[in-house]
Design an enzyme around this catalytic site. Structure first.
Site: not given
Ligand code: GLC
Ligand code: CA
Length: 521
Positions: A208, A247
């Site tokens: 994340d 991500e």
């Molecule tokens: C990422 C996740 C999202 C979350 C954010 C904070 O973007 O995919 O769902 O709210 O991080 O952890």
């Protein structure tokens, strides 16, 4: 070094609270996931990414972790998760968990310790300024909540204080350098979490907000990259087949930092967005017209915006790992209903024949629709992409035996809401189409992760797009108009959808169509 299984990996993303409820409490759970592994496998998916399933107050749907080493009771137990790893492995399915290294819940015991006035082992686990009236040097911050005389920096929502990995460039004394022992201890704590689930059988992590670790980082993310290289060293030494997926959406940085994969995310207006979500209101979900996405039948757009974004980053990163296409994820608007079923088929045909490892977001294989819903668990506009999986007609569309008002989110009430059971019976369904294409990919090395990609035809203003994967030629025409492509040799059809003919040295796609050709021999 990269996990060898990724070359032929096809992922299925499961949002655990909405997939399958085994005990009738209205919330999806791990035994529910286990019961559906044969379905996942039947699609052609051989890997899972499961969104956070750890103990949490759920102010951001579990991305606010309170205990990294404990499965949230609403999903089951640690033993259930271990069982999931085991059953999945028996079926040839790898499992990635979701690691949230940038922040915890404000209820995490580390944070509660760090918020105390007395200095202790966790005082610098999070980023605190030097007094309760001090702003956060450009970062969002909270003050006045705890005895400690300082404000603390947030990584996302108010419930998500930032863990302290240090600053690349320090402006204030309260900012630690990356080699400060407290920052090293944060990384050690995260490595310990990673080892915990890897030892129990998990196959790696989706990470994340992977770019968010080091603050005041430079444009090339050199501080944060240094941390991921250390993580990679640990994995190479101890878990060489573990996969790391960022991500981040900047493969030119993430893959060099040691990630095996990164996502091509829907960032409003970017290349991916131009293919499937090119409409105003992409973020607030209200307005879908006009929809000028490339895959919209009557749109005017070509693939130039996509290629201008994709090609340089693909070229700069293809040696280092995989930049992966997604149908959607838990943060984006589902492609349906903005795209109809035929448009989805062409979009998926493209996504599933591109480099990298494709990701199918649960329910996209049947065209589950984005729904306008009030926010739940910090979802806001994302909530409408997180509704329960639609298994079969009948109560709660087969998701749960609970009373409808107890469900995590309401199921799609439309009389024609798509379901798995109905589409299993229909040879023309999106489900069957998805399955056919994913199996084609599984059986065709030229369509897999590392096989080279090259543009063959993408003329300005033209709706036809053709590209080579290895020795194969793929072509798509999302429009009603007749399109043709002059062929550079003798080909025969490996797969086609719609009206495709090879005639007089040309491939003709008459109306919405997709074809994969192989050299005739
Ligand atoms: C990422 C996740 C999202 C979350 C954010 C904070 O973007 O995919 O769902 O709210 O991080 O952890
Ligand atoms: Ca349940």
């Amino acid at each position: 070094m990269s996990a060898t299984w990724l070359n032929n990996a096809i992922f299925y993303e499961i949002y655990p609270q909405s997939f399958c409820d085994s005990n009738g409490d209205g919330i999806g759970d791990i035994p529910g996931i286990i019961s559906k592994l044969d379905y996942v496998k039947s699609l052609g998916c051989n890997a899972l990414w499961i969104n956070p399933c750890f103990d949490s107050p759920f102010k951001d749907a579990g991305y606010d972790v309170r205990d990294y080493k404990k499965v949230a009771p609403r999903y089951g137990t640690n033993e259930d998760l271990q069982q999931l790893f085991q059953v999945a492995h028996e079926k040839g399915i790898h499992v990635l968990l979701d690691l949230v290294p940038g922040h915890t819940s404000e209820e995490h015991p580390w944070f509660l310790e760090s918020a105390k006035a007395e200095k202790n082992e966790y005082s610098d686990r999070y980023i605190w300024t030097s007094n309760a009236f001090m702003p956060g040097d450009g970062m969002p911050f909270v003050g006045g909540e705890f005895p400690r005389n300082g404000t603390y920096i947030l990584n996302f929502f108010k419930c998500q204080p930032a863990l302290n990995y240090g600053y690349l460039k320090k402006n204030f004394n309260w900012q630690k350098s990356m080699d400060d022992p407290a920052c090293q201890a944060t990384l050690e704590a995260m490595l310990d979490v990673m080892r915990f689930w890897l030892d129990l059988g998990c196959d790696g992590y989706r990470v994340d907000m992977a770019a968010s670790l080091v603050k005041n980082d430079d444009e090339a993310y050199s501080g944060t990259s240094k941390i991921w290289k250390k993580v990679r060293e640990m994995l190479d030494a101890e878990y060489p087949e573990a996969a790391l997926l960022a991500e981040w959406n900047m493969p030119q940085f993430s893959l060099k930092a040691g990630f095996d994969m990164d996502f091509y995310l829907d960032w409003y207006g970017n290349g991916y967005s131009s293919l499937m979500r090119d409409y105003e209101g992409n973020m607030d979900s209200e307005i879908r017209q006009p929809n000028n996405s490339y895959f919209k039948r009557d749109a005017k757009s070509d693939v130039s915006r996509f290629l201008a974004d994709y090609l340089p980053k693909y070229e700069a990163s293809k040696q280092d790992g995989l930049w992966c296409f997604i149908t959607c994820n838990h943060d984006s608007l589902r492609p349906a209903p903005a795209l109809d079923v035929e448009e989805l088929k062409l979009a998926y045909a493209f996504l599933f024949t591109m480099p990298g490892a494709p990701f199918v977001y649960y329910g996209d294989e049947i065209g589950m629709r984005y729904r306008k819903l009030p926010t739940h668990e910090g979802g806001y506009h994302r909530t409408g992409s997180r509704t329960p999986m639609q298994w079969a007609p009948g109560k709660n569309l087969g998701f749960s035996k609970a009373e409808p008002e107890k469900l995590y989110l309401p199921v799609d009430p439309d009389l024609d809401a798509p379901t798995v059971a109905e589409q299993e019976e229909d040879p023309d369904s999106l489900l069957q189409f998805t399955r056919t294409l994913l199996h084609l990919r599984l059986d065709t090395p030229d369509l897999q992760a590392y096989s080279p990609f090259e543009v063959v035809s993408a003329k300005e203003g033209e709706r036809l797009f053709a590209y080579r994967r290895g020795k194969l030629l793929c072509a798509v025409n999302p429009s009603e108009q007749w399109q043709s492509l002059a062929l550079d040799g003798d080909y025969e059809t490996l797969f086609f959808y719609g009206d495709c003919t090879i005639k007089d040295g040309a491939l003709i796609l008459d109306g919405p169509a997709f074809a994969v050709l192989k050299p005739a021999n």
